[in-house]
Design a protein around this motif. Structure first.
Motif, PDB file in Angstrom:
ATOM      1  N   GLY A  41       0.746  -1.251   0.000  1.00  0.00           N
ATOM      2  CA  GLY A  41       0.000   0.000   0.000  1.00  0.00           C
ATOM      3  C   GLY A  41       0.769   1.289   0.000  1.00  0.00           C
ATOM      4  N   PRO A  42       1.880   1.413  -0.756  1.00  0.00           N
ATOM      5  CA  PRO A  42       2.608   2.702  -0.780  1.00  0.00           C
ATOM      6  C   PRO A  42       1.896   3.733  -1.660  1.00  0.00           C
ATOM      7  N   GLY A  43       0.851   4.343  -1.114  1.00  0.00           N
ATOM      8  CA  GLY A  43       0.061   5.283  -1.899  1.00  0.00           C
ATOM      9  C   GLY A  43       0.644   6.678  -1.984  1.00  0.00           C
ATOM     10  N   SER A  44       1.876   6.860  -1.519  1.00  0.00           N
ATOM     11  CA  SER A  44       2.546   8.157  -1.586  1.00  0.00           C
ATOM     12  C   SER A  44       4.035   7.912  -1.770  1.00  0.00           C
ATOM     13  N   ALA A  45       4.736   8.935  -2.241  1.00  0.00           N
ATOM     14  CA  ALA A  45       6.193   8.835  -2.413  1.00  0.00           C
ATOM     15  C   ALA A  45       6.746  10.256  -2.406  1.00  0.00           C
ATOM     16  N   VAL A  46       7.375  10.658  -1.301  1.00  0.00           N
ATOM     17  CA  VAL A  46       7.885  12.024  -1.182  1.00  0.00           C
ATOM     18  C   VAL A  46       9.348  11.999  -0.776  1.00  0.00           C
ATOM     19  N   PHE A  47      10.024  13.121  -1.024  1.00  0.00           N
ATOM     20  CA  PHE A  47      11.442  13.267  -0.719  1.00  0.00           C
ATOM     21  C   PHE A  47      11.639  14.474   0.188  1.00  0.00           C
ATOM     22  N   ASP A  48      12.605  14.386   1.110  1.00  0.00           N
ATOM     23  CA  ASP A  48      12.843  15.497   2.022  1.00  0.00           C
ATOM     24  C   ASP A  48      13.704  16.567   1.357  1.00  0.00           C
ATOM     25  N   ARG A  49      13.998  17.627   2.092  1.00  0.00           N
ATOM     26  CA  ARG A  49      14.691  18.764   1.490  1.00  0.00           C
ATOM     27  C   ARG A  49      16.149  18.458   1.167  1.00  0.00           C
ATOM     28  N   PRO A 103      -1.904   5.824   7.559  1.00  0.00           N
ATOM     29  CA  PRO A 103      -1.491   7.028   6.834  1.00  0.00           C
ATOM     30  C   PRO A 103      -1.779   6.883   5.347  1.00  0.00           C
ATOM     31  N   VAL A 104      -2.260   7.947   4.743  1.00  0.00           N
ATOM     32  CA  VAL A 104      -2.692   7.907   3.346  1.00  0.00           C
ATOM     33  C   VAL A 104      -1.778   8.729   2.444  1.00  0.00           C
ATOM     34  N   ALA A 105      -1.481   9.962   2.842  1.00  0.00           N
ATOM     35  CA  ALA A 105      -0.704  10.861   1.987  1.00  0.00           C
ATOM     36  C   ALA A 105       0.301  11.643   2.816  1.00  0.00           C
ATOM     37  N   LEU A 106       1.381  12.082   2.142  1.00  0.00           N
ATOM     38  CA  LEU A 106       2.490  12.762   2.803  1.00  0.00           C
ATOM     39  C   LEU A 106       2.881  14.013   2.025  1.00  0.00           C
ATOM     40  N   SER A 107       3.387  15.017   2.757  1.00  0.00           N
ATOM     41  CA  SER A 107       3.929  16.203   2.108  1.00  0.00           C
ATOM     42  C   SER A 107       4.877  16.903   3.081  1.00  0.00           C
ATOM     43  N   PHE A 108       6.068  17.243   2.614  1.00  0.00           N
ATOM     44  CA  PHE A 108       7.052  17.924   3.445  1.00  0.00           C
ATOM     45  C   PHE A 108       6.845  19.435   3.428  1.00  0.00           C
ATOM     46  N   ASN A 109       7.058  20.052   4.582  1.00  0.00           N
ATOM     47  CA  ASN A 109       7.274  21.488   4.660  1.00  0.00           C
ATOM     48  C   ASN A 109       8.782  21.685   4.524  1.00  0.00           C
ATOM     49  N   TYR A 110       9.222  22.126   3.345  1.00  0.00           N
ATOM     50  CA  TYR A 110      10.658  22.195   3.090  1.00  0.00           C
ATOM     51  C   TYR A 110      11.335  23.316   3.857  1.00  0.00           C
ATOM     52  N   LYS A 111      10.559  24.240   4.397  1.00  0.00           N
ATOM     53  CA  LYS A 111      11.149  25.311   5.211  1.00  0.00           C
ATOM     54  C   LYS A 111      11.518  24.788   6.597  1.00  0.00           C
ATOM     55  N   ASP A 148      -1.020  18.713   0.426  1.00  0.00           N
ATOM     56  CA  ASP A 148       0.112  19.434  -0.148  1.00  0.00           C
ATOM     57  C   ASP A 148       0.447  20.607   0.758  1.00  0.00           C
ATOM     58  N   VAL A 149       1.702  20.686   1.196  1.00  0.00           N
ATOM     59  CA  VAL A 149       2.162  21.802   2.019  1.00  0.00           C
ATOM     60  C   VAL A 149       2.827  22.826   1.116  1.00  0.00           C
ATOM     61  N   GLU A 150       2.386  24.063   1.208  1.00  0.00           N
ATOM     62  CA  GLU A 150       2.994  25.157   0.455  1.00  0.00           C
ATOM     63  C   GLU A 150       4.039  25.787   1.392  1.00  0.00           C
ATOM     64  N   SER A 151       5.305  25.526   1.116  1.00  0.00           N
ATOM     65  CA  SER A 151       6.353  25.808   2.097  1.00  0.00           C
ATOM     66  C   SER A 151       6.589  27.298   2.341  1.00  0.00           C
ATOM     67  N   TYR A 152       6.271  28.172   1.389  1.00  0.00           N
ATOM     68  CA  TYR A 152       6.507  29.608   1.577  1.00  0.00           C
ATOM     69  C   TYR A 152       5.562  30.167   2.644  1.00  0.00           C
ATOM     70  N   THR A 153       4.262  29.901   2.482  1.00  0.00           N
ATOM     71  CA  THR A 153       3.284  30.355   3.474  1.00  0.00           C
ATOM     72  C   THR A 153       3.131  29.348   4.609  1.00  0.00           C
ATOM     73  N   ASN A 238      -3.870  11.618  -7.224  1.00  0.00           N
ATOM     74  CA  ASN A 238      -3.028  12.671  -6.662  1.00  0.00           C
ATOM     75  C   ASN A 238      -2.339  13.484  -7.754  1.00  0.00           C
ATOM     76  N   ILE A 239      -2.200  14.789  -7.495  1.00  0.00           N
ATOM     77  CA  ILE A 239      -1.508  15.720  -8.382  1.00  0.00           C
ATOM     78  C   ILE A 239      -0.270  16.220  -7.644  1.00  0.00           C
ATOM     79  N   LYS A 240       0.865  16.233  -8.337  1.00  0.00           N
ATOM     80  CA  LYS A 240       2.115  16.691  -7.738  1.00  0.00           C
ATOM     81  C   LYS A 240       2.807  17.690  -8.654  1.00  0.00           C
ATOM     82  N   ARG A 241       3.495  18.667  -8.057  1.00  0.00           N
ATOM     83  CA  ARG A 241       4.276  19.597  -8.866  1.00  0.00           C
ATOM     84  C   ARG A 241       5.395  18.850  -9.582  1.00  0.00           C
ATOM     85  N   ALA A 242       5.640  19.215 -10.835  1.00  0.00           N
ATOM     86  CA  ALA A 242       6.726  18.624 -11.614  1.00  0.00           C
ATOM     87  C   ALA A 242       8.022  19.373 -11.337  1.00  0.00           C
TER      88      ALA A 242
END
Length: 306
Positions: A41-49, A103-111, A148-153, A238-242
């Motif tokens: 069940g790896p329904g997400s795949a994210v990378f850290d900063r 857990p279903v989905a993941l998103s890093f706050n890169y800040k 989705d975490v928007e890291s600027y705000t 899921n939609i991800k930034r390219a």
């Protein structure tokens, strides 16, 4: 040249330019990153900063981190304070969800380096760069299917929607400064994950059952309104930034493809995900010239390269 002839000419040029990108032969090499035995069940795949990962959320309640081919995936975090490895590791039993977490989905706050998590039973959570037990930030949802975490705000955008045609899905914004949750959109049919544009002007949201992608405007003259962004290309999850600013990867379940689009709703590339034809695709994440593909039903993460 007459107006009608010019229009036809422009359409032909546009089609040829589009076709040269859409029907490219990229991402033809495939390999698997295998999960630990019995885990699915790896329904997400994210990378850290720092570019490490992928981190994946799996069915037994854990977030795992890829440490390379010699080590494989290792435990990073979990969402339930009641979880025990003896009871939960390797389980796919939803009845154990309140104990093990899901857990279903993941998103890093890169800040900040924090990892934000949506969980089917525990809502919105966050965990620091050292991992461990995640902290619940907000609960009481139907089913937080994407994030989705928007890291600027540092605002967190989520979808609260099951994969059913009841049109009760919502797009939510969590403000970590005030801990307030705001409803931005409602009336969505089916779950999936949103993605904020690189210029922070809008967020794209999958409307899974209706086979559409909606755009909700965060800034500008259309602020606070939504419109159909793309339709009739399949069922978007899921939609991800390219990697390129202003572009996105859309995971399509039917047909099983990765779709690269720009902010003008132009389809730039279609990648057939042939190794997933017997199952479903949840996410397509581009990193370092590779596509990392996750599914809620496999025991591996797929990696497509050139």
């Amino acid at each position: 040249m007459k107006t009608s002839s010019l229009l036809v000419f422009n359409l032909i040029v546009w089609f040829l330019l589009l076709a040269s990108h859409v029907f490219s032969n990229d991402y033809t090499t495939f390999k698997k990153l295998a999960l630990p035995p019995g885990v699915t069940g790896p329904g997400s795949a994210v990378f850290d900063r720092a570019g490490e990962g992928p981190y994946v959320a799996v069915a037994d309640g854990r977030i795992l981190k890829w440490k390379g081919p010699d080590t494989g995936f290792v435990d990073f975090a979990y969402t339930s304070p009641n979880r025990t490895k003896k009871l939960c590791d390797g389980t796919n039993d939803l009845e154990l969800g309140p104990i093990c977490g899901r857990p279903v989905a993941l998103s890093f706050n890169y800040k900040s380096g924090d990892l934000y998590i949506t969980d089917a039973f525990f809502g919105l959570l966050v965990v620091g760069f050292n991992g461990g037990l995640a902290t619940q930030l907000s609960g009481g949802y139907k089913y937080l299917s994407g994030i989705d975490v928007e890291s600027y705000t540092q605002n967190v955008y989520m979808t609260d929607a099951r994969y059913t045609p009841d049109s009760t899905g919502r797009v939510l914004k969590y403000d970590p400064r005030t801990t307030r949750v705001t409803v931005l959109m409602s009336g969505l049919a089916g779950g999936g994950g949103p993605s904020v544009s690189s210029d922070r002007k809008y967020v794209l949201v999958p409307d899974y059952v209706n086979k559409k992608i909606q755009r909700y405007w965060l800034q500008g003259p259309k602020h606070g309104t939504n419109e159909v962004f793309l339709a009739n290309f399949g069922s978007p999850k899921n939609i991800k930034r390219a990697a390129n600013n202003g572009e996105f990867w859309v995971a399509l379940e039917k047909p099983c493809q990765g779709l690269r689009v720009n902010g003008s709703a132009m389809v730039l590339q279609i990648v057939p995900l042939t190794q997933f034809l017997e199952t479903t695709v949840a996410v397509v994440q581009e990193t370092n010239d590779a596509l990392y593909v996750g599914s809620s039903h496999t025991d591996f993460v797929g990696v497509y390269t050139n």
